[in-house]
Design a protein around this motif. Sequence first.
Motif, short mmCIF file in Angstrom:
data_model
loop_
_atom_site.label_atom_id
_atom_site.label_comp_id
_atom_site.label_asym_id
_atom_site.label_seq_id
_atom_site.Cartn_x
_atom_site.Cartn_y
_atom_site.Cartn_z
N ASP A 134 0.94 -1.29 -0.13
CA ASP A 134 0.10 -0.17 0.49
C ASP A 134 1.19 1.06 0.14
O ASP A 134 0.73 2.35 -0.65
N ILE A 135 2.23 1.07 0.48
CA ILE A 135 2.91 2.34 0.89
C ILE A 135 3.51 2.34 -0.68
O ILE A 135 3.39 3.68 -1.29
N VAL A 136 3.89 1.10 -1.75
CA VAL A 136 4.54 2.11 -2.61
C VAL A 136 2.96 1.87 -3.89
O VAL A 136 3.41 3.16 -4.45
N ASN A 137 1.89 1.65 -3.02
CA ASN A 137 0.84 2.16 -4.00
C ASN A 137 0.67 3.88 -3.67
O ASN A 137 0.35 4.94 -4.72
N GLY A 138 0.46 4.40 -2.84
CA GLY A 138 0.52 5.58 -2.73
C GLY A 138 1.50 6.46 -3.23
O GLY A 138 1.98 7.73 -3.57
N ILE A 139 2.82 5.87 -3.11
CA ILE A 139 3.95 6.90 -3.91
C ILE A 139 3.58 6.90 -5.28
O ILE A 139 3.82 7.80 -5.81
N VAL A 140 3.06 5.72 -5.81
CA VAL A 140 2.11 5.81 -7.26
C VAL A 140 1.35 6.57 -7.78
O VAL A 140 1.66 7.66 -8.47
N LYS A 141 0.65 6.37 -6.77
CA LYS A 141 -0.52 7.61 -6.98
C LYS A 141 -0.21 9.21 -6.77
O LYS A 141 -0.57 10.05 -8.07
N LEU A 142 0.51 9.23 -5.94
CA LEU A 142 1.65 10.80 -5.42
C LEU A 142 1.75 10.94 -7.02
O LEU A 142 1.64 12.05 -7.28
N ALA A 143 2.52 10.07 -7.62
CA ALA A 143 3.45 10.45 -8.73
C ALA A 143 2.33 11.35 -10.09
O ALA A 143 2.65 11.52 -11.02
N VAL A 144 1.60 10.20 -10.11
CA VAL A 144 0.79 10.20 -11.37
C VAL A 144 0.33 11.14 -10.87
O VAL A 144 -0.23 12.15 -11.72
N ASN A 145 -0.63 12.12 -10.16
CA ASN A 145 -1.17 12.84 -9.30
C ASN A 145 -0.30 14.46 -9.91
O ASN A 145 -0.71 15.60 -10.19
N GLN A 146 0.54 14.06 -9.24
CA GLN A 146 2.31 14.97 -9.05
C GLN A 146 1.90 15.93 -11.14
O GLN A 146 2.51 16.81 -11.12
N VAL A 147 1.40 15.19 -12.20
CA VAL A 147 2.20 14.87 -13.29
C VAL A 147 0.26 15.71 -14.00
O VAL A 147 -0.41 15.61 -14.18
N GLU A 148 0.80 17.17 -14.69
CA GLU A 148 -0.34 17.97 -14.77
C GLU A 148 -1.25 17.33 -16.15
O GLU A 148 -0.44 16.84 -16.92
N GLY A 149 -2.95 16.90 -16.01
CA GLY A 149 -3.45 16.52 -16.70
C GLY A 149 -3.28 14.62 -16.57
O GLY A 149 -4.47 15.09 -18.09
N ALA A 150 -2.77 14.42 -15.62
CA ALA A 150 -2.76 13.10 -14.97
C ALA A 150 -4.12 12.69 -13.89
O ALA A 150 -3.35 13.62 -12.97
N TYR A 151 -4.99 12.10 -13.78
CA TYR A 151 -4.97 11.03 -12.93
C TYR A 151 -4.80 9.95 -12.75
O TYR A 151 -5.10 9.32 -13.88
N CYS A 152 -4.91 9.21 -11.78
CA CYS A 152 -5.09 7.62 -10.98
C CYS A 152 -6.71 7.45 -11.66
O CYS A 152 -7.39 8.17 -10.90
N ALA A 153 -7.01 6.35 -12.19
CA ALA A 153 -8.77 6.28 -12.83
C ALA A 153 -8.25 5.11 -10.68
O ALA A 153 -7.38 4.65 -10.32
N GLY A 154 -9.63 5.20 -11.30
CA GLY A 154 -9.66 4.22 -9.36
C GLY A 154 -10.04 4.67 -8.34
O GLY A 154 -9.20 5.88 -7.91
N GLY A 155 -10.30 4.32 -7.15
CA GLY A 155 -9.84 4.86 -5.94
C GLY A 155 -8.40 4.33 -5.14
O GLY A 155 -7.71 4.47 -5.68
N LYS A 156 -8.89 3.88 -4.00
CA LYS A 156 -7.69 3.49 -3.39
C LYS A 156 -7.15 2.43 -3.65
O LYS A 156 -7.54 1.28 -3.25
N GLY A 157 -5.76 2.83 -4.22
CA GLY A 157 -5.16 1.22 -4.99
C GLY A 157 -5.28 0.86 -5.82
O GLY A 157 -5.37 -0.27 -6.33
N LYS A 158 -7.21 1.09 -6.49
CA LYS A 158 -7.33 0.45 -7.34
C LYS A 158 -6.99 1.23 -8.92
O LYS A 158 -6.05 2.54 -8.76
N GLY A 159 -6.49 0.62 -9.76
CA GLY A 159 -5.82 1.17 -11.17
C GLY A 159 -4.56 0.91 -11.14
O GLY A 159 -3.86 1.59 -11.95
#
Length: 111
Positions: free
Chosen positions: A21-46
Amino acid sequence: MAHVVKQSPNGQKGKITYNTDIVNGIVKLAVNQVEGAYCAGGKGKGIKLTFDKEGIVAEIDVRVQFGYVVPALAFRIQQAVKDNIETMTNYKVAKVGVHVCDVLFDGEAAV
């Protein structure tokens, strides 16, 4: 759960353990830092992570904002995910696969 054994400078041995879950959170944070991109799904999904001897393989479903060039955006996502994981965890990243599963038009909620 993933494990990293790290030798300390003074010769003591220790084991650092990261919950997936920690690594999932790091990935989600990284994706959401990129302008115009968002993780699909909820917590850990996608986000699908595989830990093997060559490094982490990450497969990520993303939603992109209309108007962005998708190949360039996907490359920035790959770089952000690789940099964040390798910086925050000392893991190596073998591959980052980006799957665009939705396009958001003006006025649509990203989350």
